[in-house]
Scaffold this motif. Structure first.
Motif, PDB file in Angstrom:
ATOM      1  N   GLN A  24      43.005  41.363  42.954  1.00 44.59           N
ATOM      2  CA  GLN A  24      43.174  42.306  41.860  1.00 44.59           C
ATOM      3  C   GLN A  24      44.549  42.934  41.987  1.00 44.59           C
ATOM      4  OE1 GLN A  24      41.145  42.262  39.621  1.00 44.59           O
ATOM      5  NE2 GLN A  24      39.020  42.708  40.166  1.00 44.59           N
ATOM      6  N   GLU A  45      51.284  42.036  26.907  1.00 44.32           N
ATOM      7  CA  GLU A  45      49.885  42.224  26.532  1.00 44.32           C
ATOM      8  C   GLU A  45      49.782  42.463  25.028  1.00 44.32           C
ATOM      9  OE1 GLU A  45      47.951  45.118  28.860  1.00 44.32           O
ATOM     10  OE2 GLU A  45      46.177  45.238  27.561  1.00 44.32           O
ATOM     11  N   PRO A  52      44.681  41.686  30.711  1.00 44.90           N
ATOM     12  CA  PRO A  52      44.035  42.229  31.905  1.00 44.90           C
ATOM     13  C   PRO A  52      42.786  43.025  31.501  1.00 44.90           C
ATOM     14  CG  PRO A  52      45.900  43.569  31.268  1.00 44.90           C
ATOM     15  CD  PRO A  52      45.953  42.347  30.414  1.00 44.90           C
ATOM     16  N   ARG A  59      44.902  49.148  33.622  1.00 49.77           N
ATOM     17  CA  ARG A  59      44.884  47.691  33.574  1.00 49.77           C
ATOM     18  C   ARG A  59      44.614  47.133  34.968  1.00 49.77           C
ATOM     19  NH1 ARG A  59      48.364  49.712  30.011  1.00 49.77           N
ATOM     20  NH2 ARG A  59      48.710  48.633  28.043  1.00 49.77           N
ATOM     21  N   TYR A  61      44.739  43.400  36.777  1.00 53.05           N
ATOM     22  CA  TYR A  61      45.092  41.996  36.598  1.00 53.05           C
ATOM     23  C   TYR A  61      44.403  41.124  37.638  1.00 53.05           C
ATOM     24  CZ  TYR A  61      48.778  43.954  33.665  1.00 53.05           C
ATOM     25  OH  TYR A  61      49.463  44.625  32.692  1.00 53.05           O
ATOM     26  N   ASP A  65      45.451  36.184  35.663  1.00 55.63           N
ATOM     27  CA  ASP A  65      46.468  36.901  34.902  1.00 55.63           C
ATOM     28  C   ASP A  65      47.826  36.743  35.589  1.00 55.63           C
ATOM     29  OD1 ASP A  65      44.704  37.973  32.968  1.00 55.63           O
ATOM     30  OD2 ASP A  65      44.099  39.549  34.351  1.00 55.63           O
TER      31      ASP A  65
END
Lengths: 149, 149
Positions: A24, A45, A52, A59, A61, A65
């Motif tokens: 993450q 984005e 995300p 956010r 990710y 991503d």
DNA sequence: AATAACGCTTACGTAAACGTCAACTGCAAA
DNA sequence: TTTGCAGTTGACGTTTACGTAAGCGTTATT
């Protein structure tokens, strides 16, 4: 906090020791790792290049991503526009078994190489033209200097 | 009249038989001769790159204006921005005896050649990177095709 | 309690080089 | 007189990839 300040913060941090072990990432993590800005990631984005998930407002990710971001930046480096990149990524998401998709990508890559070659030629011509001009102007200059001596 | 229509008119006329004998040119003359548009010439004027005299409302370009236009377009071809071109033309108008002016121009030209070389290198790197990608993707594709056979 | 570090959003600004409209005017030929 | 061609002046629109400003929220630390 302004973007300027944000960048300073990003610049002075390095410790990505565990970048590959993590699964993450915060927006700051990725900005640091790829040398971009928060604004850029948000912009991507906004343009539908990244998606995300959200933890509340923030956010988050995933590794996927992150990989996409890598592809986006590579795409940029080789001269694709963001919308072209977006198309290809979308296509990639469809994964019709991947083969068709890869063929499409491949032909686009080849086209882009052609484009780049053309651009290169244009630049070479410009260099030639300018160099010629330089010689002419330089010649005249020398002439003038000789006269005034 | 829209720009589109204007262009069609321009395109279908050719007869510049006397382009070099004339000493006065209309905006359409120059647009045709140099393959640009009326809008462009007006735009350049707006930016201070050209200064045709007026016959009432109409613009009348002298041979000098025409020569300037030639310089502008060459400048563009070799990658100068309009504002850079403008500066150099202004400088040219000062003619402090021309020598100093030529030296300035010369060094700018050389800088621009450097810029162009750098751009060329960037493009070459992009070509390299993309070609590598093409080979990899191509390889995988072949692999897949072999498997499905 | 204050500050730092991180993040969020909305929204306007930028640069380059014109394109595209709209709404006219002037002049000549049909 | 009606087209048609040539020209005029604004003024807004377009494209790309973000930068920048402004203001606010959340945690963790001091």
């Amino acid at each position: 906090m302004t973007e300027h300040e944000e960048r300073r913060l990003i610049d002075r941090q390095a410790g990505m020791a565990d970048a590959n072990s993590k699964s993450q990432f915060t927006i700051g993590d990725l900005a640091r790792e790829f040398g971009t800005t928060l604004r850029t990631l948000r912009f991507y984005e906004d343009k539908g290049l990244l998606n995300p998930r959200r933890e509340g407002q923030q956010r988050l990710y995933s590794r996927r991503d992150r990989a996409r971001l890598g592809l986006i930046l590579r795409g940029k480096r080789v001269g694709f526009s963001l919308s072209e990149i977006r198309e290809m990524l979308d296509l990639y998401d469809l994964r019709d078994g991947q083969v068709t998709q890869m063929r499409v990508a491949l032909s686009r890559f080849e086209k882009q190489v052609d484009n780049l070659r053309r651009q290169k030629e244009d630049i070479e011509e410009a260099i030639t033209e300018l160099s010629r001009t330089i010689e002419i102007v330089g010649g005249i200059l020398k002439e003038k200097e000789r006269q005034s001596a």
